[in-house]
Design a protein around this motif. Structure first.
Motif, PDB file in Angstrom:
ATOM      1  N   ASN A  19       0.840  -1.191   0.000  1.00 19.16           N
ATOM      2  CA  ASN A  19       0.000   0.000   0.000  1.00 19.16           C
ATOM      3  C   ASN A  19       0.880   1.248   0.000  1.00 19.16           C
ATOM      4  OD1 ASN A  19      -2.726   1.065   0.116  1.00 19.16           O
ATOM      5  ND2 ASN A  19      -2.209   1.824   2.142  1.00 19.16           N
ATOM      6  N   ILE A  20       0.462   2.277  -0.732  1.00 14.65           N
ATOM      7  CA  ILE A  20       1.205   3.530  -0.791  1.00 14.65           C
ATOM      8  C   ILE A  20       0.243   4.694  -0.571  1.00 14.65           C
ATOM      9  CG2 ILE A  20       2.625   5.055  -2.219  1.00 14.65           C
ATOM     10  CD1 ILE A  20       3.498   2.598  -3.788  1.00 14.65           C
ATOM     11  N   VAL A  21       0.631   5.611   0.294  1.00 10.90           N
ATOM     12  CA  VAL A  21      -0.141   6.835   0.517  1.00 10.90           C
ATOM     13  C   VAL A  21       0.765   8.015   0.182  1.00 10.90           C
ATOM     14  CG1 VAL A  21      -1.384   8.250   2.181  1.00 10.90           C
ATOM     15  CG2 VAL A  21      -1.530   5.758   2.327  1.00 10.90           C
ATOM     16  N   GLN A  22       0.303   8.887  -0.713  1.00 11.97           N
ATOM     17  CA  GLN A  22       1.120  10.017  -1.148  1.00 11.97           C
ATOM     18  C   GLN A  22       0.395  11.341  -0.956  1.00 11.97           C
ATOM     19  OE1 GLN A  22       2.036   9.045  -5.260  1.00 11.97           O
ATOM     20  NE2 GLN A  22       4.046   8.248  -4.674  1.00 11.97           N
ATOM     21  N   SER A  23       1.188  12.372  -0.665  1.00 16.24           N
ATOM     22  CA  SER A  23       0.713  13.742  -0.610  1.00 16.24           C
ATOM     23  C   SER A  23       1.427  14.505  -1.718  1.00 16.24           C
ATOM     24  CB  SER A  23       1.028  14.361   0.757  1.00 16.24           C
ATOM     25  OG  SER A  23       0.696  15.734   0.781  1.00 16.24           O
ATOM     26  N   LEU A  24       0.659  15.018  -2.682  1.00 15.24           N
ATOM     27  CA  LEU A  24       1.250  15.656  -3.860  1.00 15.24           C
ATOM     28  C   LEU A  24       1.068  17.170  -3.828  1.00 15.24           C
ATOM     29  CD1 LEU A  24       0.092  13.214  -6.687  1.00 15.24           C
ATOM     30  CD2 LEU A  24       2.051  13.023  -5.142  1.00 15.24           C
ATOM     31  N   ARG A  25       2.192  17.877  -3.929  1.00 10.12           N
ATOM     32  CA  ARG A  25       2.186  19.339  -4.111  1.00 10.12           C
ATOM     33  C   ARG A  25       2.701  19.584  -5.526  1.00 10.12           C
ATOM     34  NH1 ARG A  25       4.780  20.475   0.008  1.00 10.12           N
ATOM     35  NH2 ARG A  25       3.461  21.609   1.462  1.00 10.12           N
ATOM     36  N   LEU A  26       1.852  19.260  -6.498  1.00  9.37           N
ATOM     37  CA  LEU A  26       2.267  19.246  -7.905  1.00  9.37           C
ATOM     38  C   LEU A  26       1.367  20.092  -8.799  1.00  9.37           C
ATOM     39  CD1 LEU A  26       3.284  15.497  -8.374  1.00  9.37           C
ATOM     40  CD2 LEU A  26       4.736  17.479  -8.829  1.00  9.37           C
ATOM     41  N   THR A  27       0.587  20.974  -8.189  1.00  6.68           N
ATOM     42  CA  THR A  27      -0.295  21.847  -8.963  1.00  6.68           C
ATOM     43  C   THR A  27       0.264  23.269  -8.960  1.00  6.68           C
ATOM     44  OG1 THR A  27      -2.221  20.510  -8.360  1.00  6.68           O
ATOM     45  CG2 THR A  27      -2.650  22.737  -9.147  1.00  6.68           C
ATOM     46  N   PRO A  28       0.361  23.928 -10.118  1.00  3.37           N
ATOM     47  CA  PRO A  28       0.932  25.282 -10.174  1.00  3.37           C
ATOM     48  C   PRO A  28       0.242  26.260  -9.233  1.00  3.37           C
ATOM     49  CG  PRO A  28       0.709  24.384 -12.378  1.00  3.37           C
ATOM     50  CD  PRO A  28       0.015  23.423 -11.461  1.00  3.37           C
ATOM     51  N   SER A  29       1.025  27.144  -8.644  1.00  4.11           N
ATOM     52  CA  SER A  29       0.507  28.175  -7.749  1.00  4.11           C
ATOM     53  C   SER A  29      -0.419  29.133  -8.495  1.00  4.11           C
ATOM     54  CB  SER A  29       1.667  28.979  -7.147  1.00  4.11           C
ATOM     55  OG  SER A  29       2.591  28.143  -6.493  1.00  4.11           O
ATOM     56  N   VAL A  30      -1.283  29.772  -7.726  1.00  2.02           N
ATOM     57  CA  VAL A  30      -2.193  30.770  -8.285  1.00  2.02           C
ATOM     58  C   VAL A  30      -1.691  32.155  -7.886  1.00  2.02           C
ATOM     59  CG1 VAL A  30      -4.556  31.639  -8.327  1.00  2.02           C
ATOM     60  CG2 VAL A  30      -4.132  29.166  -8.117  1.00  2.02           C
ATOM     61  N   PHE A  31      -1.175  32.905  -8.849  1.00  2.00           N
ATOM     62  CA  PHE A  31      -0.740  34.279  -8.606  1.00  2.00           C
ATOM     63  C   PHE A  31      -0.660  34.996  -9.953  1.00  2.00           C
ATOM     64  CE2 PHE A  31       3.160  32.103  -9.559  1.00  2.00           C
ATOM     65  CZ  PHE A  31       4.046  33.032 -10.073  1.00  2.00           C
ATOM     66  N   GLU A  32      -0.356  36.284  -9.930  1.00  2.00           N
ATOM     67  CA  GLU A  32      -0.408  37.099 -11.149  1.00  2.00           C
ATOM     68  C   GLU A  32       0.605  36.667 -12.206  1.00  2.00           C
ATOM     69  OE1 GLU A  32      -0.185  41.255 -10.352  1.00  2.00           O
ATOM     70  OE2 GLU A  32      -1.809  41.222  -8.872  1.00  2.00           O
ATOM     71  N   GLY A  33       1.668  35.981 -11.794  1.00  2.00           N
ATOM     72  CA  GLY A  33       2.714  35.626 -12.741  1.00  2.00           C
ATOM     73  C   GLY A  33       2.454  34.387 -13.557  1.00  2.00           C
ATOM     74  N   GLN A  34       1.424  33.629 -13.243  1.00  2.46           N
ATOM     75  CA  GLN A  34       1.157  32.436 -14.039  1.00  2.46           C
ATOM     76  C   GLN A  34      -0.321  32.058 -13.990  1.00  2.46           C
ATOM     77  OE1 GLN A  34       3.947  29.690 -12.158  1.00  2.46           O
ATOM     78  NE2 GLN A  34       2.352  28.747 -10.952  1.00  2.46           N
ATOM     79  N   LYS A  35      -0.771  31.441 -15.091  1.00  2.00           N
ATOM     80  CA  LYS A  35      -2.151  30.999 -15.228  1.00  2.00           C
ATOM     81  C   LYS A  35      -2.132  29.576 -15.778  1.00  2.00           C
ATOM     82  CE  LYS A  35      -6.424  31.996 -17.775  1.00  2.00           C
ATOM     83  NZ  LYS A  35      -7.043  32.892 -18.781  1.00  2.00           N
ATOM     84  N   THR A  36      -2.786  28.674 -15.079  1.00  9.85           N
ATOM     85  CA  THR A  36      -2.822  27.282 -15.518  1.00  9.85           C
ATOM     86  C   THR A  36      -3.881  27.112 -16.601  1.00  9.85           C
ATOM     87  OG1 THR A  36      -2.137  26.518 -13.327  1.00  9.85           O
ATOM     88  CG2 THR A  36      -3.120  24.885 -14.786  1.00  9.85           C
ATOM     89  N   LEU A  37      -3.464  26.676 -17.771  1.00 11.15           N
ATOM     90  CA  LEU A  37      -4.377  26.463 -18.887  1.00 11.15           C
ATOM     91  C   LEU A  37      -4.918  25.038 -18.899  1.00 11.15           C
ATOM     92  CD1 LEU A  37      -2.230  28.222 -21.655  1.00 11.15           C
ATOM     93  CD2 LEU A  37      -4.045  29.230 -20.241  1.00 11.15           C
ATOM     94  N   GLU A  38      -4.077  24.109 -18.508  1.00  3.75           N
ATOM     95  CA  GLU A  38      -4.466  22.687 -18.471  1.00  3.75           C
ATOM     96  C   GLU A  38      -3.479  21.960 -17.557  1.00  3.75           C
ATOM     97  OE1 GLU A  38      -4.657  18.830 -21.529  1.00  3.75           O
ATOM     98  OE2 GLU A  38      -4.167  20.842 -22.274  1.00  3.75           O
ATOM     99  N   TRP A  39      -3.994  21.066 -16.705  1.00  2.00           N
ATOM    100  CA  TRP A  39      -3.095  20.347 -15.792  1.00  2.00           C
ATOM    101  C   TRP A  39      -3.718  19.007 -15.419  1.00  2.00           C
ATOM    102  CZ3 TRP A  39       1.651  22.105 -15.243  1.00  2.00           C
ATOM    103  CH2 TRP A  39       2.490  21.518 -14.292  1.00  2.00           C
ATOM    104  N   ASN A  40      -2.957  17.958 -15.600  1.00  3.74           N
ATOM    105  CA  ASN A  40      -3.469  16.620 -15.322  1.00  3.74           C
ATOM    106  C   ASN A  40      -2.445  15.814 -14.521  1.00  3.74           C
ATOM    107  OD1 ASN A  40      -5.400  14.414 -15.652  1.00  3.74           O
ATOM    108  ND2 ASN A  40      -3.846  13.495 -16.960  1.00  3.74           N
ATOM    109  N   ILE A  41      -2.899  15.193 -13.450  1.00  8.34           N
ATOM    110  CA  ILE A  41      -2.067  14.340 -12.612  1.00  8.34           C
ATOM    111  C   ILE A  41      -2.617  12.919 -12.657  1.00  8.34           C
ATOM    112  CG2 ILE A  41      -1.196  13.904 -10.278  1.00  8.34           C
ATOM    113  CD1 ILE A  41      -1.572  16.866  -9.683  1.00  8.34           C
ATOM    114  N   GLU A  42      -1.744  11.965 -12.936  1.00  4.77           N
ATOM    115  CA  GLU A  42      -2.139  10.560 -12.949  1.00  4.77           C
ATOM    116  C   GLU A  42      -1.150   9.744 -12.110  1.00  4.77           C
ATOM    117  OE1 GLU A  42      -2.460   9.110 -16.912  1.00  4.77           O
ATOM    118  OE2 GLU A  42      -4.126  10.441 -17.455  1.00  4.77           O
ATOM    119  N   VAL A  43      -1.676   8.801 -11.345  1.00  4.48           N
ATOM    120  CA  VAL A  43      -0.855   7.911 -10.535  1.00  4.48           C
ATOM    121  C   VAL A  43      -1.246   6.479 -10.882  1.00  4.48           C
ATOM    122  CG1 VAL A  43      -0.201   7.189  -8.204  1.00  4.48           C
ATOM    123  CG2 VAL A  43      -0.733   9.601  -8.664  1.00  4.48           C
ATOM    124  N   THR A  44      -0.264   5.651 -11.223  1.00  2.78           N
ATOM    125  CA  THR A  44      -0.537   4.268 -11.616  1.00  2.78           C
ATOM    126  C   THR A  44      -1.322   3.541 -10.534  1.00  2.78           C
ATOM    127  OG1 THR A  44       1.563   4.194 -12.816  1.00  2.78           O
ATOM    128  CG2 THR A  44       0.510   2.083 -12.326  1.00  2.78           C
TER     129      THR A  44
END
Length: 280
Positions: A19-44
């Motif tokens: 069994n594996i339990v993970q905590s992911l900090r893999l989503t782009p930050s929200v601030f004026e310098g960047q805008k996420t257009l598309e983001w997908n996370i997949e774990v086998t």
């Protein structure tokens, strides 16, 4: 700048993991310098759990993988639009008092060498100038050289060695900034290219220093610059371990091997190259 990010982390085990339990900090930050257009996370074989935004403004989500598994891949694909804010983190919502980032961790604990480096910057106009000069001092003191340090190398050890990678530059800069009463934190993310234009095919890290009346400002001592449109910010912490994009626990015995592949590409440049090839 529009950037396409592909990032895969593969964990391989010599014995099946239950069994594996993970905590992911893999989503782009929200601030004026960047805008996420598309983001997908997949774990086998993964089951996505609840997500939340922590006090530092980072999006964190949990994943569970039920074994037995001999190999687990965490895959990221996404597109982010970025712009240069001269390193200033504008429009980022967070609740933690910046003074909390004056605390040391094992990775950033100061020794005589770091104290001497921090004290060497004596001529500065204000705290912004001080932060820039501390970053420059770290750049001079630690040469960029992959393969000479490890993930557990401390700022003091890297300074003594005089060599290291972005993690080492970041820990050292945080240490000297805190010694000069400037709150500092570790930032994880991606970098499209180094200042000389060469592709940068790895996850990246830099420091943010808090300057009164301005806020958090990024400093990349490894590349002698402040983050610009080539950077994608993910999250922050007291050090590399605290800001790690992936943290987890695996139930089972045996050794774990890790392989990481990251690619950050300029979408407009790719499209231009594709059009040129089609026309030719």
């Amino acid at each position: 700048m529009k950037l396409r990010v592909t990032h895969q982390t593969v964990y391989r085990y010599d014995h099946p993991i239950r069994n594996i339990v993970q905590s992911l900090r893999l989503t782009p930050s929200v601030f004026e310098g960047q805008k996420t257009l598309e983001w997908n996370i997949e774990v086998t074989g993964g089951i996505r759990g609840p997500g939340f935004r922590d006090g530092a403004g980072d999006w964190i989500e949990g994943w569970t993988v039920r074994g037995p598994m001999e190999e687990v891949a965490v895959s990221i694909t996404g597109r982010v639009e970025t712009r240069d804010t001269a390193g200033v983190l504008r429009g980022h919502r967070e609740m933690i008092n910046p003074l909390a980032y004056l605390r040391d961790s094992d990775a950033t604990k100061a020794d005589k060498g770091l104290r001497a480096l921090a004290a060497s910057v004596s001529d500065h106009a204000d705290n912004l100038d001080l932060a820039h000069k501390l970053s420059a001092a770290v750049s001079e003191a630690i040469a960029y050289e992959p393969g000479v340090t490890e993930s557990q190398t401390t700022a003091a050890e890297a300074l003594k060695l005089g060599k290291g990678v972005c993690q080492d530059h970041t820990h050292a800069l945080m240490a000297v900034a805190r010694l000069r009463d400037l709150p500092a934190r570790y930032v994880s993310g991606y970098l499209h290219a180094t200042v000389d234009g060469e592709p940068h095919e790895a996850a990246h890290a830099w420091a943010e220093i808090h300057v009164e009346n301005i806020g958090w400002i990024g400093f990349d001592a490894a590349n002698r610059c402040c983050p610009d449109e080539r950077y994608v910010r993910l999250g922050s912490g007291l050090d590399a371990s605290d800001a790690a994009p992936i943290r987890g626990i695996a139930a089972g015995q045996g050794d774990e091997r890790l392989d990481v592949a990251v690619r950050v590409e300029d979408i407009d440049k790719l499209q231009s190259q594709s059009q040129s090839q089609t026309q030719s």
